[in-house]
Each structure stands twice: as C-alpha cells, then as structure tokens.
Design a protein around this motif. Sequence first.
Motif: not given
Length: 52
Positions: A1-2, A40-41, A46-47, A49-52
């Motif tokens: 998606m990014a 862009v933001a 989207w790139l 890292p985090g909780d999915n």
Amino acid sequence: MAIALFILAGFLVGGVIQLIKSGATKFSVGLVGVLAALAVAGGIAWLLPGDN
C-alpha cells in the motif's frame, strides 16, 4: 500500500508542476500540493512499524 501512495504522490507532484506552468490559481496549486503531501505522509506512516 505504501508504494501505491508514493506513486500517487508522484502523480500529484507532477500535477502541481503542470498547474504552476499553466498559471493556475494558487488555491488549486495549494490543494493538489496538500494532497501530495498527505499521500507522502500516508506512505511513510504505512512503513512505520507498529501493532497490526
């Protein structure tokens, strides 16, 4: 998606350049520029890292 968001941002930046060359209103240039910045933001977010 990014990647899709970065591609969209590229198209929008190209649109900003063409709008400036054609002498469009500052509002339309600004609006497309803000949409490009948001794309862009979103791609960067989207790139991250985090909780999915």
